[in-house]
Each structure stands twice: as C-alpha cells, then as structure tokens.
Write a protein that holds these residues in place. Structure first.
Motif, PDB file in Angstrom:
ATOM      1  N   ALA A 700       0.829  -1.210   0.000  1.00 10.05           N
ATOM      2  CA  ALA A 700       0.000   0.000   0.000  1.00 10.05           C
ATOM      3  C   ALA A 700       0.862   1.258   0.000  1.00 10.05           C
ATOM      4  O   ALA A 700       0.576   2.229  -0.722  1.00 10.05           O
ATOM      5  N   ASP A 701       1.930   1.267   0.811  1.00 13.82           N
ATOM      6  CA  ASP A 701       2.814   2.438   0.850  1.00 13.82           C
ATOM      7  C   ASP A 701       3.445   2.704  -0.514  1.00 13.82           C
ATOM      8  O   ASP A 701       3.499   3.850  -0.990  1.00 13.82           O
ATOM      9  N   LEU A 702       3.936   1.637  -1.150  1.00 11.36           N
ATOM     10  CA  LEU A 702       4.623   1.811  -2.431  1.00 11.36           C
ATOM     11  C   LEU A 702       3.653   2.173  -3.550  1.00 11.36           C
ATOM     12  O   LEU A 702       3.981   2.980  -4.434  1.00 11.36           O
ATOM     13  N   LEU A 703       2.449   1.585  -3.520  1.00 12.42           N
ATOM     14  CA  LEU A 703       1.471   1.935  -4.552  1.00 12.42           C
ATOM     15  C   LEU A 703       1.048   3.395  -4.403  1.00 12.42           C
ATOM     16  O   LEU A 703       0.815   4.094  -5.405  1.00 12.42           O
ATOM     17  N   GLU A 704       0.993   3.857  -3.158  1.00 11.48           N
ATOM     18  CA  GLU A 704       0.690   5.273  -2.928  1.00 11.48           C
ATOM     19  C   GLU A 704       1.769   6.152  -3.567  1.00 11.48           C
ATOM     20  O   GLU A 704       1.459   7.179  -4.202  1.00 11.48           O
ATOM     21  N   GLU A 705       3.036   5.744  -3.452  1.00 12.04           N
ATOM     22  CA  GLU A 705       4.125   6.494  -4.087  1.00 12.04           C
ATOM     23  C   GLU A 705       3.998   6.455  -5.610  1.00 12.04           C
ATOM     24  O   GLU A 705       4.234   7.465  -6.299  1.00 12.04           O
ATOM     25  N   VAL A 706       3.648   5.275  -6.152  1.00 11.65           N
ATOM     26  CA  VAL A 706       3.505   5.138  -7.605  1.00 11.65           C
ATOM     27  C   VAL A 706       2.419   6.070  -8.123  1.00 11.65           C
ATOM     28  O   VAL A 706       2.612   6.810  -9.109  1.00 11.65           O
ATOM     29  N   TYR A 707       1.242   6.061  -7.473  1.00 10.88           N
ATOM     30  CA  TYR A 707       0.133   6.909  -7.924  1.00 10.88           C
ATOM     31  C   TYR A 707       0.495   8.385  -7.809  1.00 10.88           C
ATOM     32  O   TYR A 707       0.126   9.209  -8.672  1.00 10.88           O
ATOM     33  N   THR A 708       1.220   8.734  -6.756  1.00  8.76           N
ATOM     34  CA  THR A 708       1.620  10.135  -6.591  1.00  8.76           C
ATOM     35  C   THR A 708       2.566  10.547  -7.703  1.00  8.76           C
ATOM     36  O   THR A 708       2.438  11.639  -8.286  1.00  8.76           O
ATOM     37  N   GLU A 709       3.534   9.674  -8.021  1.00  4.90           N
ATOM     38  CA  GLU A 709       4.478   9.973  -9.101  1.00  4.90           C
ATOM     39  C   GLU A 709       3.760  10.085 -10.441  1.00  4.90           C
ATOM     40  O   GLU A 709       4.072  10.950 -11.272  1.00  4.90           O
ATOM     41  N   GLN A 710       2.763   9.215 -10.668  1.00  5.55           N
ATOM     42  CA  GLN A 710       2.020   9.222 -11.932  1.00  5.55           C
ATOM     43  C   GLN A 710       0.947  10.319 -11.968  1.00  5.55           C
ATOM     44  O   GLN A 710       0.312  10.525 -13.005  1.00  5.55           O
ATOM     45  N   LYS A 711       0.750  10.983 -10.826  1.00  6.56           N
ATOM     46  CA  LYS A 711      -0.324  11.973 -10.681  1.00  6.56           C
ATOM     47  C   LYS A 711      -1.685  11.359 -10.993  1.00  6.56           C
ATOM     48  O   LYS A 711      -2.574  11.992 -11.568  1.00  6.56           O
ATOM     49  N   ASN A 712      -1.817  10.104 -10.577  1.00  5.77           N
ATOM     50  CA  ASN A 712      -3.063   9.363 -10.769  1.00  5.77           C
ATOM     51  C   ASN A 712      -3.927   9.593  -9.533  1.00  5.77           C
ATOM     52  O   ASN A 712      -4.051   8.753  -8.651  1.00  5.77           O
ATOM     53  N   TRP A 713      -4.530  10.798  -9.474  1.00  6.01           N
ATOM     54  CA  TRP A 713      -5.206  11.222  -8.247  1.00  6.01           C
ATOM     55  C   TRP A 713      -6.465  10.406  -7.976  1.00  6.01           C
ATOM     56  O   TRP A 713      -6.810  10.163  -6.812  1.00  6.01           O
ATOM     57  N   LYS A 714      -7.125   9.965  -9.018  1.00  3.45           N
ATOM     58  CA  LYS A 714      -8.353   9.198  -8.829  1.00  3.45           C
ATOM     59  C   LYS A 714      -8.074   7.880  -8.105  1.00  3.45           C
ATOM     60  O   LYS A 714      -8.720   7.553  -7.104  1.00  3.45           O
ATOM     61  N   ASP A 715      -7.103   7.115  -8.629  1.00  6.07           N
ATOM     62  CA  ASP A 715      -6.778   5.827  -7.987  1.00  6.07           C
ATOM     63  C   ASP A 715      -6.119   6.031  -6.626  1.00  6.07           C
ATOM     64  O   ASP A 715      -6.277   5.216  -5.714  1.00  6.07           O
ATOM     65  N   LEU A 716      -5.375   7.145  -6.477  1.00  6.21           N
ATOM     66  CA  LEU A 716      -4.765   7.435  -5.180  1.00  6.21           C
ATOM     67  C   LEU A 716      -5.843   7.687  -4.131  1.00  6.21           C
ATOM     68  O   LEU A 716      -5.760   7.179  -2.999  1.00  6.21           O
ATOM     69  N   ALA A 717      -6.861   8.465  -4.514  1.00  8.86           N
ATOM     70  CA  ALA A 717      -7.950   8.744  -3.568  1.00  8.86           C
ATOM     71  C   ALA A 717      -8.667   7.455  -3.175  1.00  8.86           C
ATOM     72  O   ALA A 717      -9.010   7.236  -2.000  1.00  8.86           O
ATOM     73  N   LYS A 718      -8.885   6.592  -4.153  1.00  7.55           N
ATOM     74  CA  LYS A 718      -9.544   5.315  -3.875  1.00  7.55           C
ATOM     75  C   LYS A 718      -8.691   4.455  -2.935  1.00  7.55           C
ATOM     76  O   LYS A 718      -9.204   3.830  -2.003  1.00  7.55           O
ATOM     77  N   LEU A 719      -7.368   4.444  -3.188  1.00  8.17           N
ATOM     78  CA  LEU A 719      -6.454   3.670  -2.339  1.00  8.17           C
ATOM     79  C   LEU A 719      -6.464   4.195  -0.912  1.00  8.17           C
ATOM     80  O   LEU A 719      -6.545   3.419   0.055  1.00  8.17           O
ATOM     81  N   LEU A 720      -6.389   5.521  -0.760  1.00 12.18           N
ATOM     82  CA  LEU A 720      -6.362   6.105   0.581  1.00 12.18           C
ATOM     83  C   LEU A 720      -7.665   5.844   1.321  1.00 12.18           C
ATOM     84  O   LEU A 720      -7.668   5.601   2.541  1.00 12.18           O
TER      85      LEU A 720
END
Length: 731
Positions: A700-720
C-alpha cells in the motif's frame, strides 16, 4: 509480526475461506468479526484476526481453534506455530544487552540456553578478549505471570550481588522485548554430573567428596543470605578441575548452576503445583510446600547417593511413582548398588541421614552436612604403617584371587587387607597379575580398573594409572571409561601434547556432530594457546566448522587465523567442500554451502563462486533464508536488479505461506519500482498483492508512491479511502 503470527496468518489463508474464518472467530474464539477488523477479504481478515488475538493474548487459542476446525490437516503448521509461541529463537549473531549469541546449547523445561560472549575491559581499562557466558532465556509460558518473573529476576540479582564459591557467577539479568526474562552466567567448562554418571556410572567417594563439598559450601553461603537454590540435581552441577598457576589441573570440584527457578512456578496444594525435579524431591516439596534450606540439603543427599551408586535412591516408570517413593519408602543403602568395597558403612549412614523423611532428623544445615562428609573422609585416610601388613593373610588372599580372578569379593578382600598398611603397591601388583591370568575379557577390565583406581587415588601415580587404563583398552579398544580416565590424567599432568592425541581419538569416536565440534574446538584452543601451533589450530577450527558451519565463534577464530591470507581461505573452503560433497545424515549441507558462499564473496572476491554455493544450498533446501539473503546481497552489491527480481519472484512462487509470499512479492516490486524505474510493472504487482490483502502495509505504501508519481489522483484517492477503512477496522 513474530514467527507465531506469521505462521498462523499463513495457515488461516491456506485452510479457510473468508466465511469459514468469520465463523471461527465468532463461534470458537468469541470475537465478533466487526470488532476484529476488515472483513472484505480473506488476507485482510486473516491479518486482522491474528493481530486481534495477539492483543488479547489469544494466539495459542487461535491455534487451538484452527486445529479443532481442520484436524490433522493443520497439524504440522500449527505445531510449528505453537513451538514458535515459546518465543523467537535467538540466532547466531543476535545481541542481548552486549552479549553476542554464538550458538544454541540446549533447552529444558524452563528455558533455552545459548552460548554467548561479551568483550569486557581487562586490567587498566584495556580491552580484553571476549568472555564466554551461558545465556538462559526463560520460556514464554513461564513468563506470563509478571509477579513470578519479578521475583525470579530479584533473586537472580541478589545472587549476582553475592560472591558464592561453588556457584556459576551471575553476570547480568534482563528481559527481552517480548517479555521473556534472561540470565547470563559465566560459562562453565566441564560436564554435568548427570552426563558423567550416565557415561561412566558410579563414582568413588574419593572423587565425589570434593564435588559434593563444593556444592555444600555454595549452599552454606547462599542459605546464610536467606536464599535457596530449589533445583539441585546432577543436571545442574558441573564437574570441573581448576587449573593452577603451573597449568596442572587439581582435584574435581562442583559448580552449581540454575538457581531460583521455583519462583517461576506457581505453588499450592497438589502435585501439579510442585516445583523441583522428581528424583530429588524433598517430601515437603512433594506435598506442595515451599523450597527451604532443608529441601536443598535433601537434594544434595540424593545427589551424593546418585554419584556413589550410579543411580538415584528411588526409580520408577514415571515421575509420580518416584515422588510417591520419596513420600513413603525408605531408601536402600547406596552400598547396595555401588561397586563392592567403594562405600563404607559410615558413608552409608551419612547418606541415609540426609534422606530422612522428617527434616529435623537430617543435618541441621549445610555446614553440619559438610562436617559429616569430612569426618568420613578423614577416617578413610589411614596412614601407612611400615611392617604392619599381615603378610600371611595377604598371601592367602592373593592365592585365592589368582585361583578365581572373576570373584569380586576376593578382590575386595585383598584391598581390605592391604589398606591398613597402605600396601597399595602390592595390592596393585596382585590385581594386575590376576587380570593377566583371567580368560574373560570383562574380568580383565574390572581388575585393571581396580588397579587404575588404586594408582590414581591411593598411590597418586598418574603414569601407572594411565598404564592400567591402556591395559583395559588392549582388552576393549572402545571402552569409553578408560579413554576418559586417560584424558583426565593428561589434563591433571598438564600434558597438552598428549591431551591433543587423546582428544583427536575422541573426535574420531564421537558420533554426535555437536559434541565432536566441541572436542575439535578444544583441540584448536590447545594448539593455539598452549602449543603455539597456529597452523594446526586453524585446521582444527575449520574441521569444527565442518560439523557446525553456523557457529559464529568458530567462524571468528578461523577469520582471525586466516586474516587476509588467500591460501588459508582456499584451504578452509577445500575442507568444508569435502564435507559438503560427502555428507552423512547429520551433515548441515545447507549451512556448509552458505558458509562457503560467504567466504568466497567476502574474503576471495569471487562472487561467481559464491552464487554457485548459494545455488547448491537452495538445491538442497529451496526455503533457505540464509542462501536467499546471501544471493540477494551479492545481486544488490553488483546492482544486478533483474537477477534480484527473478530470485525474489522464484522464492515467492515456492513459498507455501500465502502471507509470506506476498511480503516477498512486495519486496520484488520495490526493486522494480525504485531500482529499475518501472512504475507500471511495479504498480500492477502491488495491486495484485492488495487484491489478496488490502491492508498489506508495504504494498500500500509503495502503490501510494507510484500513484503520486504518476499523478493518478483518482486511484490514489480510492487507495487512501480503502486504507482508511481497513485501518479503522471497517468492513
């Protein structure tokens, strides 16, 4: 998360579907799933349930619930989890308050004992060589009563503050992070009396006296401070021969270890509340009473009986029968079981008085018991009286013995006639003549052993005693008692070269790899410290590593002697390789290949050979953490990231524990993301892990970093949002 939790989490996922886990939580454990944590996925709920049980001190209850639900299908995994519940094993190299663990020595009912060392300051504040200690870690089930643990640690600190002759010095006490108490005491070089009696049998009073006297002196000082030992038995007394300034070893003495364990065991009425050992249990203790100085002295009486007779006063098919005998039966005299002529009537009386059922009929204290033993010893020391030998009686006894050398009573009679005059030289000569004339091998051995005892204890002629033991070996080349006798003589005479020869033969005979390694280490130490032969010391240490390749202390000695000499390291690897390629059932083949891999990588700069060695280890044991760690370290050092990912992925595929497999895949994903820069491939891997376990922290921590780097805010919000629900324990 500890080993028990990891195993239980893996077993839950392996054996149960989510609905089954929910029912197990409710019906068997009494935990409502909503109060446990996330119920949206099997992996997530398994993690939450294990964490909840850990917080409720219910991990063993969870193991029981799994066994009840799945029966034999869960047997091996749950047994492993329950073993781990006793506490995580300390591995070689572990540090405990400045003590470095080098190896596991053994385990008993109370705890696990490790060999450890610590660098202490020498004189004038200068650094000294590391001292060795026995580090005992108490088992978890005896560590849960915090009141009992505090009492135990208080008693051990009190013993640390005392200087008690005859007891192993307490160096330090403490508690591990998981709450298990530990005690570090000086490491005692020697064998336990239990091992000595088990290998050789009964001991003559002349040898036993000094050992028991040492124990009584220790108890005298301990009791004077208001403390009791509470677990005196032959397993807890080491037989040692102190070395004098001239290097010559003195008479055998005893060193007492492992006191105060009674404070860890609840007391009350009934047999199940009894603390102590069945064979040495005072009648008052058997009735549930508290340990007292009187119960300590009763146990010393049992110890003396066992040494003299080669067996304890009461034996039975089980502990309950033995305890019942302590309560209701009168012991037979030790002379009944001892070799004829070894235990005189006065000594019988002392031992039997120490075993009286009523404490008031025994010796009043340790000093009184010690005085009685010394009185018997003085009475047995009859000075030689020249010309007082009854020649006629002696000649008659000689004639009878030579006519019937197998009659033990005739040999005893000959010694009794010789004793008042101290005519031991004549007695030894006749016994030797009788041995030579005997046809039966066992008779020959028995007579030569009598000669050896006379030469060693009465005439104090070590050379003649050794010659008698050699006569025994002419009859039986494998006689262990004769070998031990010769070994002790070499030690007493400080004949180091001769001792090495004896120990080399001992190593050849020894079948247990751990015992053989101990002998080889002693040989190496003698070569190094006494004989100034570093080359032979190096070879002996490497041979010890062939038996115990994971022993860190031996590894350090090899490294010290090899230093930066490549030829030495190649020689070591050659010896280790021979053992690995010609293994027997006790060979630690995986440990050997892992060690060779490390030596190639660290000392010979040959990572290619190191990789091959680790590969051989994995071929033998595909789950070897050490081999994987060694290979991974080499790949990281050379920045071979693709090879590292392949290694981790293969390991995850072979891992049977689903939870551990996810951890390894997450580690592989981290390499793909942070070292190889492939955020897409790593993101896919992290999502796969989170589908199985939405609460997996690293993924979860690393996927959060991946989404942040990709600026994939939609999937990041869902993950959080998902993480928030799981952290709150929402369904």
């Amino acid at each position: 998360m500890n080993a028990t939790s990891d195993i239980l989490r893996g077993e839950l996922e392996r054996l149960f579907e989510l609905d089954d886990m929910l029912r197990l939580s409710t019906e068997l454990l009494g935990f409502e799933p909503d109060s446990v944590g996330s119920t949206t996925g099997k992996g997530a709920f398994a993690r939450a349930l294990v964490d909840h049980c850990a917080g409720e001190d219910a991990l063993e209850a969870l193991a029981d619930a799994i066994l009840i639900s799945k029966g034999k299908g869960a047997g091996a995994g749950i047994a492993k989890a329950l073993d781990a519940a006793d506490g995580t094993e300390l591995t070689p190299g572990s540090m405990v308050a400045g003590f470095r663990v080098t190896k596991r020595l053994g385990a008993g009912a109370v705890g696990v004992v490790y060999l450890a060392d610590r660098k202490d300051d020498g004189e004038n504040g200068e650094a000294a060589g590391p001292r060795r200690f026995a580090l005992k870690v108490i088992k978890r089930q005896l560590s849960r009563d915090r009141t009992a643990v505090r009492r135990y640690l208080t008693a051990m600190r009190a013993m640390k503050s005392l200087s008690v002759t005859g007891m192993a010095e307490v160096a330090q006490v403490g508690m591990l992070d998981d709450g298990r108490p530990w005690v570090a005491t000086e490491f005692v070089e020697g064998q336990t009396l239990a091992a000595r009696v088990g290998r050789i049998g009964a001991m003559h009073f002349n040898e036993a006296r000094g050992i028991v006297a040492s124990v009584l002196v220790a108890l005298r000082d301990l009791h004077a401070k208001g403390l009791v030992h509470a677990d005196i038995k032959s397993d807890n007394v080491f037989m040692v021969r102190p070395e004098g300034k001239d290097g010559v070893r003195g008479d055998a003495t005893g060193v007492l270890v492992d006191g105060a364990v009674d404070r860890l065991i609840a007391r009350g009425s009934g047999l199940l509340a009894v603390s102590g050992t069945a064979k040495a249990l005072d009648p008052e203790l058997a009735r549930g009473g508290a340990p007292t100085p009187a119960s300590d002295l009763y146990a010393v009486g049992v110890l003396l009986y066992e040494l003299l007779a080669g067996r304890p006063p009461f034996v039975g098919d089980n502990a309950i029968e033995v305890v019942a005998a302590h309560l209701s039966e009168e012991p037979s005299a030790p002379s009944t079981h001892a070799p004829k002529g070894w235990v005189l009537e006065a000594l019988d009386a002392v031992v039997l008085q120490s075993l009286e059922k009523n404490p008031t009929d025994r010796f009043k204290d340790a000093a009184d018991f010690l005085a009685a033993i010394e009185t018997v010893a003085r009475a047995s020391r009859v000075p030689q009286k020249k010309g007082s030998l009854d020649e006629k009686a002696f000649d008659a006894a000689k004639e009878k013995l030579l006519g019937a050398p197998g009659d033990e009573d005739l040999a005893v009679n000959l010694e009794r006639i010789a004793e008042p005059a101290g005519a031991w030289d004549k007695a030894a000569a006749v016994l030797g003549e009788a041995a030579d004339s005997a046809d039966d091998g066992e008779v020959k051995k028995a007579l030569w052993f009598r000669v050896a005892r006379i030469e060693e204890n009465e005439r104090e002629d070590a050379e003649a005693a050794e010659a008698a033991y050699l006569k025994v070996l002419e009859v039986d080349e494998d006689d262990e008692i004769a070998f031990i006798g010769i070994e002790e003589i070499k030690r007493q005479r400080n004949d180091m070269a001769g001792l090495v020869e004896v120990l080399l033969e001992k190593a050849e005979r020894e079948e247990d790899v751990g015992s053989r390694a101990d002998v080889l280490r002693e040989i190496a130490s003698i070569y190094d410290d006494k004989l100034d032969d570093a080359e032979s010391a190096f070879v002996a240490y490497v041979q010890a590593l062939s038996d115990e390749p994971r022993d860190e202390r031996t590894q350090r000695e090899v490294a010290r002697l090899a230093a930066s000499n490549a030829d030495k390291w190649n020689e070591a690897i050659s010896i280790l390789s021979e053992s690995a390629q010609e293994p027997d059932e006790d060979t630690d083949t995986v440990g050997l290949y892992v060690l060779m891999g490390r030596l190639y990588g660290e000392h010979l700069a040959r990572p290619d050979f190191a990789i091959q060695c680790y590969g051989q280890a994995l071929a033998v044991d595909p789950s070897s953490d050490a081999a994987y760690a060694g290979t991974a370290a080499l790949y990281k050092k050379s920045q071979s990231w693709q090879e590292l990912v392949t290694l981790l992925s293969g390991r995850a595929d072979k891992e049977q524990n689903p939870a551990k497999a996810r951890d390894i895949r997450a580690e592989a994903g981290e390499v793909v993301y942070k070292k190889m820069g492939d955020s897409k491939a790593s993101g896919d891997l992290f999502m796969q892990i989170l589908e199985e376990d939405p609460a997996h922290p690293l993924a979860a921590d690393l996927l959060e970093e991946v989404y942040t780097e990709q600026k994939n805010w939609k999937d990041l919000a869902k993950l959080l949002d998902t993480r928030s629900h799981h952290e709150k324990g929402d369904a």
